[in-house]
Design an enzyme around this catalytic site. Structure first.
Site, PDB file in Angstrom:
ATOM      1  N   GLY A  92     115.052   9.393  17.643  1.00  0.00           N
ATOM      2  CA  GLY A  92     115.504  10.686  17.539  1.00  0.00           C
ATOM      3  C   GLY A  92     114.424  11.769  17.906  1.00  0.00           C
ATOM      4  N   SER A  93     114.444  12.959  17.156  1.00  0.00           N
ATOM      5  CA  SER A  93     113.611  13.959  17.540  1.00  0.00           C
ATOM      6  C   SER A  93     112.031  13.515  17.322  1.00  0.00           C
ATOM      7  CB  SER A  93     114.032  15.287  16.742  1.00  0.00           C
ATOM      8  OG  SER A  93     115.125  15.871  17.438  1.00  0.00           O
TER       9      SER A  93
END
Length: 302
Positions: A92-93
Site C-alpha cells: 500500500g502507501s
C-alpha cells in the site's frame, strides 16, 4: 537411549555460543506493544522489527500470535511463523517511498512543487483512483504527508517504466534481504514486460507488488542512513565455551539504493507525515520521527 554392545561411546562436543544483536529491553517492549496493537485492531496477526539502520543489526523482532520455544509442537504452524521474513503483503502507501525517491532523483519534481489532486479522484488508463479526501492543489511534500494516491500516481505516470522498476529493485524489493534466519522469501515485483497499462500507477501506491516486512524495513533504513541498503543480521558473534570470540559479524552494505542528497531531501517530507500528516500517532516528544502509513486491500469471499 540404548547403547550397542561393544559400541564406542562418543561424548558430545559442546557447541559454540551465539551472541545476538537483540536488545532484551527493546525486545520485551516490542512484544508487549505488538500484542496490545494486534488485540486493539482485531487483527489475525502482526509482526514488528526494530533495526539499527546504520548497521543492519536487529535490535528486536516480534510476532503475534507466538509460541513457547520449549514446547513448539504445542502451538499451531501459524503461530510458529516468523512473519517478518516468511509473509508477503501488498505494501500500500508505504511503497510511496519508491516513487518519492524516483521522482526526486529523476528531477520530475521538487518537494515544494505543486501537484493538482483536484477533487480527490483521477482516471489513469481507464481506471479510477481515489484519495480519502479532496486535497486540491498541494506541494509534493504534502502528497507524501497526506498520502495522496492521485498526486503520487500523477507524478509517477510521467516516469519511464524501466526506471521505476529499477528503483524498486535497487531498494531491495523482489530479492531476499539475506538475513541470517531460515525461511526468508523474496517479494513479488513484475518486470516491465509483464505490466499492463495501469501497473505503474498501481505500483506507485503499493498495489500489484508484494513485499516482506523486513524488505520494507531495509528500504526505509536506507532513507534513515543516507541511501544505503544494509544486510540485516541477528548473530553478532560466535564464541567458544570459554568466551573467546571466534567470529564477529561485520555490518555489510548490499548496495547504494539512492543518493545521499535524495535521502536528506526526502527525510523532511517523511517527518511531516508524523508531524502533521497521516501518522501523527507516532509522535514522540523530543525526538525526530519520520514514517509512513499504509493500508493494504484484503480479499474477502474471493
Amino acid at each position: 537411549i540404548e547403547a550397542y554392545v561393544g559400541g564406542k561411546v562418543v561424548q558430545p562436543e559442546r557447541g559454540d555460543d551465539l551472541v545476538l544483536t537483540i536488545d532484551l529491553t527493546r525486545q520485551a517492549a516490542l512484544e508487549n506493544e505488538l500484542r496490545r496493537g494486534v488485540e486493539e485492531s482485531g487483527a489475525d496477526w502482526g509482526t514488528a522489527v526494530a533495526m539499527n539502520p546504520n548497521t543492519g543489526g536487529i535490535l528486536a523482532m516480534a510476532n503475534v500470535p507466538t509460541y513457547n520455544p520449549n514446547r513448539p509442537a504445542a502451538a499451531p504452524d501459524a503461530s510458529r511463523r516468523n512473519r517478518a521474513v516468511t509473509d508477503r503483503f501488498e505494501p500500500g502507501s508505504t511503497f510511496k517511498l519508491v516513487g518519492a525517491v524516483a521522482a526526486i532523483e529523476q528531477d520530475l519534481i521538487d518537494l515544494q512543487d505543486s501537484v493538482e489532486t483536484g477533487e480527490g479522484w483521477a482516471v489513469f488508463h481507464g481506471y479510477t483512483m481515489k484519495d480519502i479526501h479532496a486535497y486540491g492543489t498541494i506541494p509534493f511534500a504534502d502528497v507524501i504527508a497526506k498520502s495522496s494516491n492521485v498526486g503520487m500516481a500523477k507524478t509517477i505516470d510521467r516516469l519511464d517504466a524501466g526506471v521505476f522498476y529499477q528503483y524498486a529493485r535497487n531498494m531491495g524489493f523482489s530479492q531476499p534481504t539475506w538475513i541470517d534466519l531460515p525461511g526468508e522469501v523474496g517479494g513479488v515485483l513484475k518486470r516491465p514486460t509483464q505490466w499492463s497499462a495501469t501497473t505503474q500507477t498501481s505500483m506507485a501506491i503499493g498495489y500489484e507488488v508484494s513485499v516482506t516486512p523486513l524488505q520494507l524495513l531495509t528500504a526505509y533504513s536506507a532513507l534513515a542512513n543516507g541511501g544505503l541498503l544494509k544486510r540485516p543480521y541477528v548473530v553478532a558473534e560466535r564464541r567458544t565455551v570459554t568466551g573467546k570470540t571466534l567470529w564477529r559479524n561485520e555490518p555489510e552494505t548490499i548496495r547504494r539504493a539512492f543518493k545521499e542528497e535524495t535521502a536528506d531531501t526526502l527525510r523532511s517530507a517523511f517527518e511531516r507525515v508524523v508531524e502533521s500528516g497521516t501518522g501523527t500517532n507516532a509522535q514522540i516528544e523530543g525526538l525526530r520521527v519520520a514514517g509512513k502509513t499504509g493500508t493494504a486491500l484484503q480479499i474477502t469471499d474471493g
